[in-house]
Write a protein that holds these residues in place. Structure first.
Motif, PDB file in Angstrom:
ATOM      1  N   ARG A   2       0.819  -1.208   0.000  1.00 29.44           N
ATOM      2  CA  ARG A   2       0.000   0.000   0.000  1.00 29.44           C
ATOM      3  C   ARG A   2       0.851   1.255   0.000  1.00 29.44           C
ATOM      4  O   ARG A   2       0.547   2.233  -0.660  1.00 29.44           O
ATOM      5  CB  ARG A   2      -0.862  -0.003   1.266  1.00 29.44           C
ATOM      6  N   ASP A   3       1.961   1.246   0.754  1.00 26.38           N
ATOM      7  CA  ASP A   3       2.808   2.419   0.891  1.00 26.38           C
ATOM      8  C   ASP A   3       3.627   2.700  -0.350  1.00 26.38           C
ATOM      9  O   ASP A   3       4.230   3.756  -0.462  1.00 26.38           O
ATOM     10  CB  ASP A   3       3.766   2.237   2.076  1.00 26.38           C
ATOM     11  N   ARG A   4       3.662   1.757  -1.259  1.00 27.01           N
ATOM     12  CA  ARG A   4       4.546   1.914  -2.423  1.00 27.01           C
ATOM     13  C   ARG A   4       3.793   1.867  -3.739  1.00 27.01           C
ATOM     14  O   ARG A   4       4.372   1.630  -4.786  1.00 27.01           O
ATOM     15  CB  ARG A   4       5.624   0.848  -2.359  1.00 27.01           C
ATOM     16  N   LEU A   5       2.509   2.137  -3.666  1.00 30.53           N
ATOM     17  CA  LEU A   5       1.699   2.102  -4.892  1.00 30.53           C
ATOM     18  C   LEU A   5       2.193   3.116  -5.923  1.00 30.53           C
ATOM     19  O   LEU A   5       2.105   2.862  -7.131  1.00 30.53           O
ATOM     20  CB  LEU A   5       0.228   2.385  -4.556  1.00 30.53           C
ATOM     21  N   ASP A   6       2.733   4.231  -5.464  1.00 27.92           N
ATOM     22  CA  ASP A   6       3.189   5.247  -6.415  1.00 27.92           C
ATOM     23  C   ASP A   6       4.386   4.767  -7.231  1.00 27.92           C
ATOM     24  O   ASP A   6       4.682   5.325  -8.284  1.00 27.92           O
ATOM     25  CB  ASP A   6       3.512   6.558  -5.695  1.00 27.92           C
ATOM     26  N   GLU A   7       5.052   3.700  -6.781  1.00 27.56           N
ATOM     27  CA  GLU A   7       6.188   3.153  -7.537  1.00 27.56           C
ATOM     28  C   GLU A   7       5.741   2.210  -8.647  1.00 27.56           C
ATOM     29  O   GLU A   7       6.556   1.752  -9.435  1.00 27.56           O
ATOM     30  CB  GLU A   7       7.122   2.393  -6.590  1.00 27.56           C
ATOM     31  N   LEU A   8       4.443   1.933  -8.682  1.00 25.56           N
ATOM     32  CA  LEU A   8       3.939   0.971  -9.665  1.00 25.56           C
ATOM     33  C   LEU A   8       3.450   1.633 -10.939  1.00 25.56           C
ATOM     34  O   LEU A   8       2.895   0.953 -11.818  1.00 25.56           O
ATOM     35  CB  LEU A   8       2.822   0.133  -9.040  1.00 25.56           C
ATOM     36  N   GLY A   9       3.634   2.933 -11.067  1.00 25.84           N
ATOM     37  CA  GLY A   9       3.252   3.612 -12.303  1.00 25.84           C
ATOM     38  C   GLY A   9       1.777   3.444 -12.605  1.00 25.84           C
ATOM     39  O   GLY A   9       0.925   3.662 -11.756  1.00 25.84           O
ATOM     40  N   ASP A 117      10.657  -6.830  -5.340  1.00 32.09           N
ATOM     41  CA  ASP A 117      10.545  -7.781  -6.447  1.00 32.09           C
ATOM     42  C   ASP A 117       9.327  -7.455  -7.315  1.00 32.09           C
ATOM     43  O   ASP A 117       9.393  -7.555  -8.552  1.00 32.09           O
ATOM     44  CB  ASP A 117      10.427  -9.217  -5.918  1.00 32.09           C
ATOM     45  N   LEU A 118       8.228  -7.083  -6.672  1.00 36.15           N
ATOM     46  CA  LEU A 118       7.032  -6.747  -7.439  1.00 36.15           C
ATOM     47  C   LEU A 118       7.237  -5.436  -8.210  1.00 36.15           C
ATOM     48  O   LEU A 118       6.831  -5.326  -9.369  1.00 36.15           O
ATOM     49  CB  LEU A 118       5.833  -6.638  -6.501  1.00 36.15           C
ATOM     50  N   ALA A 120      10.063  -4.254  -9.269  1.00 37.58           N
ATOM     51  CA  ALA A 120      10.974  -4.552 -10.386  1.00 37.58           C
ATOM     52  C   ALA A 120      10.239  -5.268 -11.508  1.00 37.58           C
ATOM     53  O   ALA A 120      10.460  -4.988 -12.702  1.00 37.58           O
ATOM     54  CB  ALA A 120      12.137  -5.401  -9.889  1.00 37.58           C
ATOM     55  N   ALA A 121       9.343  -6.197 -11.176  1.00 38.37           N
ATOM     56  CA  ALA A 121       8.595  -6.922 -12.195  1.00 38.37           C
ATOM     57  C   ALA A 121       7.673  -5.975 -12.960  1.00 38.37           C
ATOM     58  O   ALA A 121       7.540  -6.078 -14.186  1.00 38.37           O
ATOM     59  CB  ALA A 121       7.782  -8.048 -11.548  1.00 38.37           C
ATOM     60  N   VAL A 122       7.044  -5.058 -12.259  1.00 41.09           N
ATOM     61  CA  VAL A 122       6.162  -4.100 -12.917  1.00 41.09           C
ATOM     62  C   VAL A 122       6.964  -3.224 -13.881  1.00 41.09           C
ATOM     63  O   VAL A 122       6.511  -2.910 -14.978  1.00 41.09           O
ATOM     64  CB  VAL A 122       5.408  -3.234 -11.877  1.00 41.09           C
ATOM     65  N   SER A 123       8.189  -2.882 -13.492  1.00 43.74           N
ATOM     66  CA  SER A 123       9.015  -2.040 -14.373  1.00 43.74           C
ATOM     67  C   SER A 123       9.401  -2.791 -15.645  1.00 43.74           C
ATOM     68  O   SER A 123       9.645  -2.185 -16.684  1.00 43.74           O
ATOM     69  CB  SER A 123      10.253  -1.553 -13.637  1.00 43.74           C
ATOM     70  N   ARG A 124       9.415  -4.113 -15.604  1.00 49.37           N
ATOM     71  CA  ARG A 124       9.734  -4.941 -16.770  1.00 49.37           C
ATOM     72  C   ARG A 124       8.506  -5.231 -17.609  1.00 49.37           C
ATOM     73  O   ARG A 124       8.611  -5.694 -18.749  1.00 49.37           O
ATOM     74  CB  ARG A 124      10.314  -6.289 -16.340  1.00 49.37           C
ATOM     75  N   ALA A 125       7.345  -4.986 -17.021  1.00 49.90           N
ATOM     76  CA  ALA A 125       6.092  -5.343 -17.690  1.00 49.90           C
ATOM     77  C   ALA A 125       5.734  -4.337 -18.764  1.00 49.90           C
ATOM     78  O   ALA A 125       4.827  -4.489 -19.496  1.00 49.90           O
ATOM     79  CB  ALA A 125       4.982  -5.453 -16.673  1.00 49.90           C
TER      80      ALA A 125
ATOM     81  N   ARG B  33      -1.859  -2.394 -19.655  1.00 51.94           N
ATOM     82  CA  ARG B  33      -1.168  -1.878 -18.478  1.00 51.94           C
ATOM     83  C   ARG B  33      -0.755  -3.065 -17.623  1.00 51.94           C
ATOM     84  O   ARG B  33      -1.404  -4.116 -17.671  1.00 51.94           O
ATOM     85  CB  ARG B  33      -2.049  -0.901 -17.702  1.00 51.94           C
ATOM     86  N   PRO B  34       0.307  -2.911 -16.829  1.00 47.39           N
ATOM     87  CA  PRO B  34       0.680  -4.012 -15.940  1.00 47.39           C
ATOM     88  C   PRO B  34      -0.407  -4.213 -14.877  1.00 47.39           C
ATOM     89  O   PRO B  34      -1.117  -3.275 -14.504  1.00 47.39           O
ATOM     90  CB  PRO B  34       1.979  -3.535 -15.289  1.00 47.39           C
ATOM     91  N   VAL B  35      -0.499  -5.440 -14.402  1.00 49.37           N
ATOM     92  CA  VAL B  35      -1.465  -5.749 -13.353  1.00 49.37           C
ATOM     93  C   VAL B  35      -0.757  -6.558 -12.269  1.00 49.37           C
ATOM     94  O   VAL B  35      -0.033  -7.503 -12.572  1.00 49.37           O
ATOM     95  CB  VAL B  35      -2.656  -6.572 -13.901  1.00 49.37           C
TER      96      VAL B  35
END
Lengths: 125, 44
Positions: A2-9, A117-118, A120-125, B33-35
């Motif tokens: 929750r605290d890092r949602l802004d890192e998920l673009g 890890d999540l 980083a994975a989102v940044s690769r997605a 978009r990523p999910v």
């Protein structure tokens, strides 16, 4: 997370549980979750992603006892558990093309991936 | 019963589930978009 949602673009986030829908409104409000909470009561999606039930000795083993001990020492109150305690969880990242980028299937209650890890994975997605 | 487990690189199985807000949430609605899907163990 929750605290890092802004890192998920622009990633969408959803929490999947197998609790009945009628229990979810209170749950989402109680935790103040900013993302959707979904009900997979029949665990069709759990099975589709390869998330089954763990053996009791792994689910309720020493790693679980230690994890709950850490929570208690931090002042957390433990609540009554609802539902199948042997059902295992997991974390998945799906890419823009609809293909899986990251899959973590928990082997026990304390087995969750680092948020890094999540991210980083989102940044690769 | 678990079938073949999908892994990185495989197509993500569709998610079509009721949401706490009363609506319905589908993975396919978020294509492009990523999910991140977080599968809980249980409510506690």
């Amino acid at each position: 997370m929750r605290d890092r949602l802004d890192e998920l673009g622009d990633a969408a986030v959803a929490l999947v549980t197998f609790a009945p829908v009628r229990l979810l409104r209170g749950y989402r409000g109680r935790l103040g979750l900013p993302y959707p909470v979904l009900s997979d009561e029949e665990r069709v999606v759990y099975r589709a992603y390869g998330l089954g039930r763990g053996p009791w000795w792994r689910v309720w083993g020493w790693s679980t006892v230690r994890a709950y001990g850490r929570l208690l020492r931090r002042g957390r109150r433990l609540r009554r558990v609802e539902g199948d305690t042997l059902q295992l969880g997991g974390d998945v990242v799906v890419g823009r093309d609809g293909r899986l980028v990251y899959v973590h299937r928990s082997t026990g209650p304390a087995d969750r991936p680092p948020v890094e890890d999540l991210v980083a994975a989102v940044s690769r997605a | 019963m678990l079938g073949r487990m999908p892994n990185a690189g495989d197509p993500a199985p569709e998610v079509d589930l009721p949401a706490a807000d009363g609506g319905r949430w589908r993975l396919s609605d978020h294509r492009g978009r990523p999910v991140v899907l977080i599968f809980h163990r249980h409510l506690a």
